[in-house]
Motif scaffolding. Structure first.
Motif, short mmCIF file in Angstrom:
data_model
loop_
_atom_site.label_atom_id
_atom_site.label_comp_id
_atom_site.label_asym_id
_atom_site.label_seq_id
_atom_site.Cartn_x
_atom_site.Cartn_y
_atom_site.Cartn_z
N THR A 262 -81.83 53.14 77.05
CA THR A 262 -82.57 54.33 77.43
C THR A 262 -81.62 55.39 77.96
O THR A 262 -80.53 55.08 78.42
N VAL A 308 -90.16 51.04 75.26
CA VAL A 308 -90.62 50.00 76.19
C VAL A 308 -92.13 49.83 76.14
O VAL A 308 -92.66 48.74 76.31
N GLY A 385 -96.28 58.10 79.18
CA GLY A 385 -95.05 58.68 78.62
C GLY A 385 -94.64 60.00 79.22
O GLY A 385 -93.47 60.34 79.24
N PRO A 387 -96.41 63.52 81.86
CA PRO A 387 -97.60 63.99 82.56
C PRO A 387 -98.62 64.49 81.55
O PRO A 387 -98.25 65.09 80.54
N ASP A 409 -104.32 56.75 83.27
CA ASP A 409 -103.05 57.46 83.11
C ASP A 409 -102.02 56.58 83.81
O ASP A 409 -102.05 56.41 85.02
N THR A 410 -101.11 55.98 83.02
CA THR A 410 -100.20 54.98 83.57
C THR A 410 -98.80 55.55 83.70
O THR A 410 -98.19 55.93 82.71
N GLN A 413 -91.70 53.38 83.65
CA GLN A 413 -90.43 53.71 83.01
C GLN A 413 -89.87 52.47 82.33
O GLN A 413 -90.27 51.34 82.67
N ASN A 519 -88.04 65.02 78.42
CA ASN A 519 -89.06 64.19 77.83
C ASN A 519 -89.71 64.99 76.69
O ASN A 519 -90.52 65.87 76.92
N ARG A 524 -87.66 59.92 75.60
CA ARG A 524 -86.76 60.25 76.69
C ARG A 524 -85.35 60.51 76.17
O ARG A 524 -84.80 59.71 75.44
C1 WTA Z 1 -92.30 59.95 82.34
C2 WTA Z 1 -92.10 55.30 79.32
C3 WTA Z 1 -96.12 61.37 84.05
C4 WTA Z 1 -91.59 59.95 83.68
C5 WTA Z 1 -93.14 54.28 79.82
C6 WTA Z 1 -90.74 58.70 83.61
C7 WTA Z 1 -94.73 59.89 82.96
C8 WTA Z 1 -90.34 58.66 82.16
C9 WTA Z 1 -95.81 59.00 82.76
C10 WTA Z 1 -90.04 57.27 81.67
C11 WTA Z 1 -97.10 59.40 83.24
C12 WTA Z 1 -94.01 58.13 81.93
N1 WTA Z 1 -97.20 60.58 83.88
N2 WTA Z 1 -94.89 61.06 83.61
N3 WTA Z 1 -98.19 58.65 83.06
N4 WTA Z 1 -95.32 57.92 82.12
N5 WTA Z 1 -93.63 59.32 82.42
O1 WTA Z 1 -88.45 55.17 80.17
O2 WTA Z 1 -90.78 61.10 83.77
O3 WTA Z 1 -89.49 56.19 78.10
O4 WTA Z 1 -89.62 58.73 84.46
O5 WTA Z 1 -90.85 54.98 79.82
O6 WTA Z 1 -91.48 59.20 81.45
O7 WTA Z 1 -89.84 57.25 80.29
P1 WTA Z 1 -89.59 55.88 79.54
#
Ligand code: WTA
Length: 646
Positions: A262, A308, A385, A387, A409-410, A413, A519, A524
């Motif tokens: 990542t 992930v 993923g 906001p 809304d989950t 990371q 993002n 990412r």
């Molecule tokens: C962002 C994805 C707001 C956040 C699972 C985090 C989110 C990054 C949310 C991780 C959400 C993920 N609301 N922001 N529900 N979910 N993020 O590693 O900035 O690809 O740090 O994991 O995505 O991205 P990653």
């Protein structure tokens, strides 16, 4: 600011949810009063070959840093996902595969998934793969992707899945970093009617990876691809030679399960390493709790297994719970923009989990493509993923869910393994745009730039003060980088890299990254990676990349490029540079905007002032803040004057 709308828990949900308000309160209380007992119970959902006696052994301090969960327990992740559902649920469906072409779909029972996984495991063994070896998986969204992951887990090999959208160079970097000598790929992929030349990409990557000795090629389209004798093997033929029986390898809870690369704010992508016991516990628990999952239900997570989200909510979480998990090969707008909703009707999907970027794109098409489908099977919706803007949330709720489905809304990371902040649909009132509250046992803290702890309703940087089972354990091959990246900004705490607001009700609103990670459509990316791709082009002397708000993608990629003296700016060169980045990293990393910049704003010590670049990209140029520390303040005037019309 006006109060956001609140959606209380629907009555039916309050009555029959797995975890209702009282259950949630009880869990919060229990994890405070008896953390050992609480975590023991959560991990007790798995089948342990040898039960653990030690629950948690964690220190976030540099002197005695360690993160260990259930450390003396022994288990196998693949046996937890497959064998333990047999023979009782042998004929239950483990995977529904929906191909890119709507005419293509198939169902795979738990018995079949078990046999396929065992065969794949035996093929790996016959090619010399042993416990601890790293295997790279570069596959399209076909069931073999899941079998390959589970096959590695079965024999104790560590998988590293590389998203099928990555370029040959990106594959090579990941293969080299974890020294994997075996790759599982396919002849070609198929997405939105277009061919993805997977084997060809692997061939190009392998010109840089002399240590790879075996490439297993799964047949997807049947195209004739180059096969290097002695190195490349048709998976079909290999599979025919082995048995469908492969005993699962007993693994220590802290033995590695997988590596997933990542992006961070600096340097090359990091190999995030997850281990067996804690990761699987957390993926399985959150899949059941957050999605209120019930046996027999059909669960569809639209992510790719290369990220992930696909690991935790297509493969490990759902399968550990004996769920039916839908694997979708295609894209939301092929052959039409009704595709998601048609697939939901076709397979009677009950729980649907997708990314805000897909919703925003579909929202643009209006309600008709949604409304012409039934969607009666749906009972819960989820997002992940990035906001989610309240408009998209409200559309999802009203149009897709017809007002009857809660939305989870989950927030989480790659590093956290699975969800950490999310509503429990039977217990938590929802606020559009907020991931609501931390799951029981997850200890969040907001701090200011100096690390001062902020209380009450406030904005701050999001930290986590104590461990949870699904936490990553190290950066593969670079434990020091793990500690420096996550535990030194605010010593003794895990720093997420996200900014966040907490409201007066204790709800968390993620505001986005506060580091140099962007993002883009839920993907990412490190700005440093895109910059280094750009400067690798012979016309580019220097480049700086920032994110800017983008209606569909969440963030777009804005690149400032300083050309070498020989090169001349032109639209052709702009197009060539965009193509170059696509080739260097992957199509999803292509800049949306390139602005020619004769100079970049730098401090006297040579540091690029990204704050200014972000403001120009956002077209917020009235207040650029303090520019007196710049080596050459006139650079800024030029940037503003020649701003590309983003
Ligand atoms: C962002 C994805 C707001 C956040 C699972 C985090 C989110 C990054 C949310 C991780 C959400 C993920 N609301 N922001 N529900 N979910 N993020 O590693 O900035 O690809 O740090 O994991 O995505 O991205 P990653």
């Amino acid at each position: 600011m006006s109060q956001p709308e609140v959606f209380p828990v629907p009555e039916a949900w309050a009555k029959r949810a797995r975890i209702d308000a009282a259950g949630y309160e009880a869990a919060l209380k229990r994890v405070e009063e008896d953390p050992e007992g609480y975590w023991r119970e959560i991990a007790g959902r798995l089948d342990w070959i040898k039960p653990f006696t030690v629950v948690k052994d964690v220190s976030y301090n540099r002197e005695d840093f360690r993160i260990r969960w259930f450390a003396d327990g022994v288990l196998n992740a693949s046996a937890n996902c497959l064998d333990r559902h047999l023979p009782a649920r042998a004929n239950d469906i483990a995977f529904i595969w929906e191909g890119d072409d709507p005419a293509d779909s198939r169902k795979i029972t738990y018995a079949e998934a078990h046999a396929e996984t065992c065969r794949m495991a035996n093929v790996l063994k016959s090619h010399g793969v042993r416990k601890g070896d790293r295997v790279t998986i570069y596959l399209p969204m076909i069931p073999e992707a899941a079998f390959a992951m589970l096959a590695c887990a079965r024999i104790g090999a560590v998988h590293s899945v590389v998203f099928g959208g990555f370029s040959p160079d990106s594959i090579a970097g990941r293969v080299q970093d974890c020294q994997s000598t075996v790759i599982i790929t396919a002849d070609e992929g198929l997405r939105g009617g277009k061919i993805v030349p997977l084997k060809q990409n692997v061939d190009l990557a392998l010109t840089q990876c002399p240590d790879v000795r075996t490439v297993l090629v799964v047949k997807r389209t049947g195209a004739k691809v180059f096969m290097k004798p002695g190195r490349d093997f048709a998976y079909d033929e290999e599979k025919a030679k082995v048995s469908a029986d492969c005993p699962p390898e007993p693994m220590g809870a802290e033995d590695p399960l997988f590596i997933l690369y990542t992006s961070g704010s600096t340097g090359k992508p990091k190999g995030v390493l997850h281990t067996t016991g804690g990761y699987l516990t957390w993926a399985a628990y959150t899949h059941e709790a957050v999605f209120d999952y019930r046996p027999g239900e059909i669960f569809w997570c639209t992510a790719d297994v290369g990220w992930v989200t696909g690991h935790s909510y297509i493969v490990y979480g759902p399968l550990a719970n004996g769920a039916t998990s839908l694997i979708f090969e295609g894209v939301p707008n092929y052959p039409t923009t009704s595709r998601f909703w048609e697939v939901i009707d076709k397979h009677q999907v009950e729980i649907f989990y997708t990314a805000p970027t897909a919703l925003r794109a579909l929202m643009r098409e209006g309600e008709e493509p949604v409304k012409k489908t039934s969607r009666k099977s749906l009972r819960l919706l989820g997002t992940v993923g990035e906001p989610i803007n309240p408009e998209a949330w409200l559309w999802y709720h009203r149009v897709v869910g017809e007002g009857r489905c809660p939305i989870v809304d989950t927030w989480w990371q790659t590093e956290t393994g699975a969800a950490l902040v999310a509503p429990l649909p039977g217990a938590t009132a929802l606020k559009p745009g907020s991931a609501t509250k931390p799951l029981p046992g997850v200890k969040l803290q907001l701090v200011d730039a100096d690390g001062k702890v902020l209380e009450g309703a406030t904005d701050g940087n999001l930290c986590i003060t104590d461990s949870w089972p699904g936490q990553m354990r190290t950066v593969y091959g670079d434990h020091e980088r793990f500690i420096t990246t996550y535990f030194t900004t605010y010593p003794g705490k895990y720093f997420t890299g996200d900014g966040c607001r907490r409201d007066a009700d204790g709800y968390y609103w993620i505001t986005g990254r506060v580091d140099d990670v962007i993002n883009v459509s839920g993907h990412r990316l490190g700005t440093a990676e895109i910059e280094s791709a750009l400067v690798a082009h012979h016309t580019v002397a220097e480049a700086a990349v920032v994110g800017y708000p983008h209606d569909i993608k969440g963030q777009g990629i804005y690149a400032y490029v300083t050309l070498t003296v020989e090169a001349k700016p032109s639209d052709e060169l702009r197009a060539a540079l965009i193509k170059w980045v696509r080739q260097e990293i992957g199509p999803f990393a292509a800049p949306d905007v390139i602005q020619w910049a004769p100079g970049l704003p730098k401090t006297r010590s040579g540091k690029i002032m990204r704050r200014i670049l972000r403001k120009v990209a956002e077209n917020d140029v009235t207040n650029l803040g303090d520019t007196t520390t710049l080596a050459d303040p006139s650079v800024v005037e030029d940037l503003v004057k020649n701003r590309a019309g983003a």
